[in-house]
Design an enzyme around this catalytic site. Structure first.
Site, PDB file in Angstrom:
ATOM      1  N   LYS A  29      -1.600   1.856  -4.960  1.00 25.91           N
ATOM      2  CA  LYS A  29      -2.805   2.643  -5.287  1.00 25.91           C
ATOM      3  C   LYS A  29      -3.863   1.797  -5.975  1.00 25.91           C
ATOM      4  O   LYS A  29      -4.521   2.251  -6.907  1.00 25.91           O
ATOM      5  CB  LYS A  29      -2.450   3.862  -6.147  1.00 25.91           C
ATOM      6  CG  LYS A  29      -1.472   4.843  -5.486  1.00 25.91           C
ATOM      7  CD  LYS A  29      -1.398   6.167  -6.220  1.00 25.91           C
ATOM      8  CE  LYS A  29      -0.441   7.151  -5.588  1.00 25.91           C
ATOM      9  NZ  LYS A  29       0.980   6.791  -5.701  1.00 25.91           N
ATOM     10  N   ARG A  30      -4.070   0.576  -5.518  1.00 29.50           N
ATOM     11  CA  ARG A  30      -5.071  -0.287  -6.133  1.00 29.50           C
ATOM     12  C   ARG A  30      -6.481   0.058  -5.649  1.00 29.50           C
ATOM     13  O   ARG A  30      -6.650   0.580  -4.539  1.00 29.50           O
ATOM     14  CB  ARG A  30      -4.774  -1.758  -5.821  1.00 29.50           C
ATOM     15  CG  ARG A  30      -3.464  -2.263  -6.428  1.00 29.50           C
ATOM     16  CD  ARG A  30      -3.527  -2.257  -7.951  1.00 29.50           C
ATOM     17  NE  ARG A  30      -2.350  -2.831  -8.572  1.00 29.50           N
ATOM     18  CZ  ARG A  30      -1.312  -2.143  -9.064  1.00 29.50           C
ATOM     19  NH1 ARG A  30      -1.307  -0.833  -9.025  1.00 29.50           N
ATOM     20  NH2 ARG A  30      -0.291  -2.771  -9.621  1.00 29.50           N
TER      21      ARG A  30
END
Lengths: 210, 210
Positions: A29-30
């Site tokens: 989830k960057r």
């Protein structure tokens, strides 16, 4: 990260232990500005050599581009997530190209526009069947990464009906806690293997109708 | 992360080297589902013992709660970021409480509603002066973390005028690349120190009018 530098070591060793014929997707989830995103992409897609990664859209295209540039990796953009708080922003009505669309729909639409290498997919939670169905109809060719089965309570049968294409494909259904924490202690590995096998069999059972 | 397990070690040692009287804010931009967010929060706010952290809002309240629960830490929510792609979603017009508001304004408003411990702030880029001004007027008591000075071209004078409260406070102005990469090789430390001092003096110069 919760385990500090040992965490990275364990993650790295785990990735090495996974046979190459299996697909690995890092649910990272960057989403950061360009040069930082580039470093994250390198760490996850080069160093760990994962086949795919999840990314968060709030910062917009240039935060995702360093990932998308890995043309042979799968980049899954968070769209309609499985958690409760996902309604806070994802379900806001927005004005987009002269139409009223939910924010998650705008994310999906932009994702499909950015998909020149055909390596982009969407993360759509199994707890959101209505949106899953709507998104599948709108984007018949995008792969969906679908968490929320198991611990989070998403229904497997509905997920396969709503989330796959007419051939029963393009849905990557994931379970984490339901498998990881199936049993504890010395029975951990056995329990996880059994839970995974059960889920695989259930998926194939529901896919038979295709 | 780009440096693998060594990266965490370097980060951890760096945090230890920073004297306790200085404030440390980890620009982590995390935002994940509950149990993962909890682990991130522990890693950054307990293990590294940073004083603050940046978080990404797309997943909604329950993804931020584990951070917010650290009542004596500063939690900065990405609101209107400094990068170019930030317009993709942050500047969408949404319907919110019967009004038309940009998405970044909804994020700001929810942040202020979630601020029961008075430990929440907003990330607002110095490249977005109009929005910085508007947000400061709407939220006179929220601390703003303001990146984008230096390498990204944000104007320092305007940032202080628009981003601080009437006492010239509540704006944490940050510069990363402009300081980190001021000089290279053996002159790195000297160059970074000089660049930081110059910036401090410039900030204090512009704050004199308060």
């Amino acid at each position: 990260e919760a385990l500090g530098k040992q965490g990275w070591e364990i993650l790295s060793e785990t990735c090495e232990l996974i046979p190459r014929e299996l697909i690995t997707i890092a649910d990272a989830k960057r989403g950061d500005i360009g040069n930082t995103s580039k470093a994250y992409a390198r760490a996850i897609l080069d160093e760990l050599d994962c086949d795919g990664v999840t990314v968060s859209p709030y910062l917009g295209y240039d935060s995702l581009e360093p990932f998308i540039e890995y043309q042979d990796k799968g980049i899954f953009i968070l769209c309609r997530t499985s958690n409760q708080g996902s309604t806070d922003f994802q379900m806001l009505k927005t004005e987009y190209l002269g139409q009223k669309r939910f924010l998650y729909e705008v994310v999906a639409d932009k994702a499909s526009l950015w998909n020149r290498y055909e390596n982009i997919g969407l993360v759509v939670g199994a707890t959101q069947q209505e949106e899953l169905k709507k998104l599948r109809l709108s984007y018949p060719k995008l792969p969906f990464l679908i968490p929320g089965i198991g611990a989070q309570g998403g229904d497997l049968k509905a997920t396969i009906e709503n989330g796959t294409n007419p051939n029963g494909e393009l849905a990557i259904i994931c379970a984490s806690r339901g498998i990881l924490y199936a049993r504890s202690g010395s029975e951990f590995a056995q329990g996880a293997a059994e839970a995974a096998e059960q889920m695989r069999d259930a998926i194939n059972h529901y896919r038979k109708r295709f």
